[in-house]
Design an enzyme around this catalytic site. Structure first.
Site: not given
Length: 150
Positions: A36, A53-54
């Site tokens: 991180w 878009f799914t």
């Protein structure tokens, strides 16, 4: 890889947020192995952006996915173009790759590590706020009533 999925009511401010977040979020480790610690920009990495878009498929009812929470295709294509332009302007244009909007694509990726994040430009709502699905259901019932009234 970043799958781009605009929601029904996303705006340019949502794109601005996502561009900044995608390029600066620290999800990679540094040279010392600290997790991180580094971002895409820090490591000068390439970014593959694909319209997807799914991701807004609603599968709560029945066996057929419902995509009513996803932005409509014509608006989404414009948003995707704006997103790519802003990504290239905010970073190195040659490092931003993209897929063909709306095309059936086969993308081979290798995920490195157990990290997959969902980034959303909206702040989480408290439990009393309606979810996007509840908002959609409410709008759908209003539309249904208006159609029957005429």
């Amino acid at each position: 890889m970043y799958p781009f999925a605009p929601q029904l009511d996303d705006q340019e401010k949502d794109i601005d947020y996502m561009v900044k977040k995608l390029l600066s979020i620290r999800v990679f480790e540094d040279d010392a192995g600290k997790f991180w610690a580094k971002s895409v920009k820090d490591l000068s990495l390439d970014v593959l952006c694909v319209s997807q878009f799914t991701l807004y498929a609603n599968s709560y009812k029945g066996n057929k996915p419902d995509f009513h929470l996803a932005m409509k295709s014509d608006q989404s294509k414009t948003m995707y173009g704006s997103f790519l332009t802003k990504m290239r302007k905010a970073y190195s244009p040659e490092k931003i790759q993209d897929g063909v909007f709306g095309a059936m694509m086969k993308v081979d990726i290798a995920n490195e590590g157990p990290v997959t994040l969902i980034l959303d430009s909206r702040k989480p709502k408290d439990d009393s706020s309606p979810s996007p699905q509840q908002q959609y259901d409410s709008q759908k019932s209003v539309i249904s009533r208006e159609q029957t009234d005429n």
